[in-house]
Write a protein that holds these residues in place. Structure first.
Motif, PDB file in Angstrom:
ATOM      1  N   GLU A 100       0.817  -1.211   0.000  1.00 24.49           N
ATOM      2  CA  GLU A 100       0.000   0.000   0.000  1.00 24.49           C
ATOM      3  C   GLU A 100       0.852   1.262   0.000  1.00 24.49           C
ATOM      4  OE1 GLU A 100      -3.321   2.153   2.882  1.00 24.49           O
ATOM      5  OE2 GLU A 100      -2.775   0.074   3.219  1.00 24.49           O
ATOM      6  N   LYS A 101       1.892   1.275   0.831  1.00 25.81           N
ATOM      7  CA  LYS A 101       2.670   2.509   1.014  1.00 25.81           C
ATOM      8  C   LYS A 101       3.924   2.571   0.147  1.00 25.81           C
ATOM      9  CE  LYS A 101       1.123   3.088   5.802  1.00 25.81           C
ATOM     10  NZ  LYS A 101       1.539   3.126   7.225  1.00 25.81           N
ATOM     11  N   HIS A 102       4.458   1.398  -0.194  1.00 25.75           N
ATOM     12  CA  HIS A 102       5.706   1.374  -0.979  1.00 25.75           C
ATOM     13  C   HIS A 102       5.607   0.314  -2.085  1.00 25.75           C
ATOM     14  CE1 HIS A 102       7.408   3.717   2.329  1.00 25.75           C
ATOM     15  NE2 HIS A 102       6.917   2.808   3.162  1.00 25.75           N
ATOM     16  N   PRO A 103       4.674   0.473  -3.008  1.00 27.61           N
ATOM     17  CA  PRO A 103       4.484  -0.556  -4.045  1.00 27.61           C
ATOM     18  C   PRO A 103       5.720  -0.786  -4.907  1.00 27.61           C
ATOM     19  CG  PRO A 103       3.295   1.479  -4.581  1.00 27.61           C
ATOM     20  CD  PRO A 103       3.755   1.608  -3.170  1.00 27.61           C
ATOM     21  N   GLU A 104       6.601   0.190  -4.971  1.00 33.55           N
ATOM     22  CA  GLU A 104       7.819   0.019  -5.773  1.00 33.55           C
ATOM     23  C   GLU A 104       8.784  -0.983  -5.133  1.00 33.55           C
ATOM     24  OE1 GLU A 104       7.000   2.569  -4.000  1.00 33.55           O
ATOM     25  OE2 GLU A 104       8.687   3.373  -2.871  1.00 33.55           O
ATOM     26  N   HIS A 105       8.491  -1.383  -3.884  1.00 36.45           N
ATOM     27  CA  HIS A 105       9.348  -2.359  -3.206  1.00 36.45           C
ATOM     28  C   HIS A 105       8.741  -3.761  -3.225  1.00 36.45           C
ATOM     29  CE1 HIS A 105      12.449   0.292  -1.507  1.00 36.45           C
ATOM     30  NE2 HIS A 105      11.492   1.205  -1.474  1.00 36.45           N
ATOM     31  N   ILE A 106       7.745  -3.951  -4.071  1.00 35.24           N
ATOM     32  CA  ILE A 106       7.089  -5.255  -4.180  1.00 35.24           C
ATOM     33  C   ILE A 106       7.252  -5.789  -5.606  1.00 35.24           C
ATOM     34  CG2 ILE A 106       4.861  -6.420  -4.272  1.00 35.24           C
ATOM     35  CD1 ILE A 106       5.368  -6.009  -1.474  1.00 35.24           C
ATOM     36  N   ALA A 107       7.609  -7.061  -5.728  1.00 34.78           N
ATOM     37  CA  ALA A 107       7.664  -7.722  -7.036  1.00 34.78           C
ATOM     38  C   ALA A 107       6.852  -9.008  -6.962  1.00 34.78           C
ATOM     39  CB  ALA A 107       9.105  -8.037  -7.425  1.00 34.78           C
ATOM     40  N   LYS A 108       6.096  -9.305  -8.034  1.00 37.79           N
ATOM     41  CA  LYS A 108       5.252 -10.510  -8.050  1.00 37.79           C
ATOM     42  C   LYS A 108       5.497 -11.283  -9.341  1.00 37.79           C
ATOM     43  CE  LYS A 108       1.419  -8.175  -5.684  1.00 37.79           C
ATOM     44  NZ  LYS A 108       0.002  -7.799  -5.806  1.00 37.79           N
ATOM     45  N   ARG A 109       5.290 -12.581  -9.256  1.00 36.93           N
ATOM     46  CA  ARG A 109       5.363 -13.393 -10.467  1.00 36.93           C
ATOM     47  C   ARG A 109       4.480 -14.629 -10.302  1.00 36.93           C
ATOM     48  NH1 ARG A 109      10.097 -14.960 -14.594  1.00 36.93           N
ATOM     49  NH2 ARG A 109       8.839 -16.360 -15.845  1.00 36.93           N
ATOM     50  N   HIS A 110       3.563 -14.803 -11.229  1.00 34.16           N
ATOM     51  CA  HIS A 110       2.750 -16.020 -11.235  1.00 34.16           C
ATOM     52  C   HIS A 110       3.546 -17.148 -11.887  1.00 34.16           C
ATOM     53  CE1 HIS A 110      -0.388 -12.877 -10.854  1.00 34.16           C
ATOM     54  NE2 HIS A 110      -1.009 -13.796 -10.137  1.00 34.16           N
ATOM     55  N   PHE A 111       3.185 -18.370 -11.542  1.00 28.71           N
ATOM     56  CA  PHE A 111       3.838 -19.500 -12.195  1.00 28.71           C
ATOM     57  C   PHE A 111       2.861 -20.659 -12.345  1.00 28.71           C
ATOM     58  CE2 PHE A 111       4.567 -21.933  -8.300  1.00 28.71           C
ATOM     59  CZ  PHE A 111       4.646 -20.949  -7.325  1.00 28.71           C
ATOM     60  N   SER A 112       3.238 -21.575 -13.194  1.00 29.22           N
ATOM     61  CA  SER A 112       2.351 -22.666 -13.579  1.00 29.22           C
ATOM     62  C   SER A 112       2.259 -23.740 -12.486  1.00 29.22           C
ATOM     63  CB  SER A 112       2.869 -23.302 -14.867  1.00 29.22           C
ATOM     64  OG  SER A 112       2.172 -24.495 -15.151  1.00 29.22           O
ATOM     65  N   THR A 113       1.104 -24.385 -12.469  1.00 33.95           N
ATOM     66  CA  THR A 113       0.966 -25.550 -11.581  1.00 33.95           C
ATOM     67  C   THR A 113       1.362 -26.832 -12.317  1.00 33.95           C
ATOM     68  OG1 THR A 113      -1.340 -25.763 -12.262  1.00 33.95           O
ATOM     69  CG2 THR A 113      -0.899 -24.521 -10.252  1.00 33.95           C
ATOM     70  N   ILE A 114       1.670 -26.705 -13.608  1.00 33.97           N
ATOM     71  CA  ILE A 114       1.988 -27.882 -14.421  1.00 33.97           C
ATOM     72  C   ILE A 114       3.486 -27.970 -14.709  1.00 33.97           C
ATOM     73  CG2 ILE A 114       1.586 -29.033 -16.637  1.00 33.97           C
ATOM     74  CD1 ILE A 114      -1.157 -27.631 -16.677  1.00 33.97           C
ATOM     75  N   TYR A 115       4.058 -26.869 -15.214  1.00 41.00           N
ATOM     76  CA  TYR A 115       5.473 -26.886 -15.580  1.00 41.00           C
ATOM     77  C   TYR A 115       6.349 -26.653 -14.350  1.00 41.00           C
ATOM     78  CZ  TYR A 115       3.495 -26.464 -20.226  1.00 41.00           C
ATOM     79  OH  TYR A 115       2.763 -26.687 -21.354  1.00 41.00           O
ATOM     80  N   PRO A 116       7.564 -27.185 -14.339  1.00 39.88           N
ATOM     81  CA  PRO A 116       8.467 -27.020 -13.195  1.00 39.88           C
ATOM     82  C   PRO A 116       8.803 -25.555 -12.947  1.00 39.88           C
ATOM     83  CG  PRO A 116       9.256 -28.729 -14.681  1.00 39.88           C
ATOM     84  CD  PRO A 116       8.137 -28.039 -15.401  1.00 39.88           C
TER      85      PRO A 116
END
Length: 402
Positions: A131-147
């Motif tokens: 909320e206050k420092h979004p520039e300090h957050i990184a996200k990445r989705h990943f597959s449930t199938i591929y390693p």
């Protein structure tokens, strides 16, 4: 199922995620002193409870000597933190921290994929950072199938400017955390804070793990390795006697599900179910201003006896004025059997079904037979032309009528 911190760390250790030196649970002051002596330096002692607020409650203390550790453990073991009695005291080496990070893997219900979250601002709630420092957050989705590859973790962490040796060490930890998440059907695997010490090493200072409740059987081996009884139910608090009795009723008869009871402080007993229907109905009751006395799932064609016992349990809870029996459209549960079980339970408790059952909405198999039974007893029922939301509203309206 939520893990205690020491259990989460045992799981992390199996994946090579570094922990503070020592990191063992003591169940007595003497054990705490022995662990502290083996560590041979300053230690931190933490109450093992399934709730937050340990620090404010005095559940986290520091010690420089074994005798101080024993004294601190004695204090912690005597605490009750938000109703939780500590299952033990985690004793770990205390080392100077250079920087704290956040690293977590959870499930993104909107994307329908796991997501890894990394922040270079650890030690506080990640929601507050977002909320206050979004520039300090990184996200990445990943597959449930591929390693899950190390490269995926490396890209995520490097996106916040981490490089060199720190990047390599964090990449290993993040990739292993993602693998633990996938391999063990977790809904949360979180390290906060993940500390970089002054000597450059990274250690997991605190960890949180939630296991998918329905995965207990498939994860029986790892649960046994961690010393966790697969049958043990855990929430953010110990189960109440009411909830334990609900589990006993469910376990007493293999036919169908009539359990998963969670107790609340309202006045409307809920017998609800059908996939996500139970959660939808629970939320609908609250949306209409109702006060659920419990969350109680039903499904899979439970026997009349099992449904009857569950109904009697719900009616035994002080403050319950009426019950609502509601499900989505069902094909694997006979409506007439549920109707018989509920009415039998109400009658055996000495009440009139027409007065005690606020609404009965279970459309599906054998519904005409079930509706005939309900009609004979004057119970207000409805079919699939009435939505679950509307049925919840009718139940709440009945509660207001008294």
């Amino acid at each position: 199922m939520r893990f205690y911190e020491f259990e989460a760390k045992q799981l992390f250790s199996k994946y090579g995620i570094p922990l503070p030196a020592g990191s063992r649970v003591a169940h007595s002051p003497e054990e705490a002193a022995t662990i502290a002596e083996e560590i041979g330096g300053p230690v931190v002692l933490k109450a093992q409870v399934l709730t937050g607020g340990r620090m404010k409650a005095g559940g986290v203390l520091f010690a420089d000597t074994p005798s101080e550790a024993a004294h601190a453990a004695e204090k912690i073991l005597g605490l009750v933190i938000k109703g939780h009695v500590p299952r033990g005291v985690l004793v770990e080496a205390r080392a100077p921290v250079e920087q704290e990070y956040y690293l977590g893997v959870t499930w993104d219900g909107f994307a329908r994929l796991p997501v890894m979250v990394f922040s270079d601002m650890g030690g506080i709630d990640v929601e507050e950072v977002a909320e206050k420092h979004p520039e300090h957050i990184a996200k990445r989705h990943f597959s449930t199938i591929y390693p899950f590859s190390d490269y995926m973790a490396k890209e995520l962490i490097a996106s916040l400017g981490v490089s060199g040796t720190n990047l390599l060490r964090l990449t290993h930890i993040a990739a292993q955390l993602a693998r633990a998440f996938r391999n063990h059907s977790l809904t949360l695997a979180e390290i906060n804070p993940l500390a970089r010490l002054k000597d450059g090493r990274f250690v997991c200072l605190d960890g949180h793990v939630d296991l998918e409740d329905d995965a207990r059987e498939s994860q029986r081996q790892i649960l046994q390795e961690l010393g966790i009884d697969p049958a043990e139910k855990r929430q953010a608090r110990p189960p109440t006697e009411f909830e334990i009795r609900g589990a006993e009723i469910d376990a007493s008869d293999p036919r169908g599900v009539a359990g998963n009871v969670v107790e609340f402080d309202g006045d409307l007993g809920l017998i609800i179910g059908a996939g996500g229907g139970s959660l939808t109905l629970f939320d609908a009751i609250r949306k209409h201003g109702g006060r659920p006395a419990n969350y109680c799932e039903i499904g899979g064609n439970p026997s009349v006896a099992k449904t009857c016992a569950l109904t009697k349990l719900i009616l035994s809870k002080p403050g319950v004025k009426k019950i609502a029996v509601m499900m989505n459209v069902v094909s694997n549960t006979r409506v007439d059997l549920v109707a018989r079980g509920v009415i039998k339970g109400v009658l055996e408790c000495g009440y009139k079904p027409s007065e005690k059952i606020a609404i009965f909405r279970i459309p599906g198999s054998w519904e005409s037979e079930g509706f005939k039974i309900l009609k004979d007893y004057g119970v207000d029922y409805c079919d699939r032309t009435v939505s679950m939301y509307e049925a919840a509203g009718r139940a709440v309206a009945k509660m207001r009528e008294g």
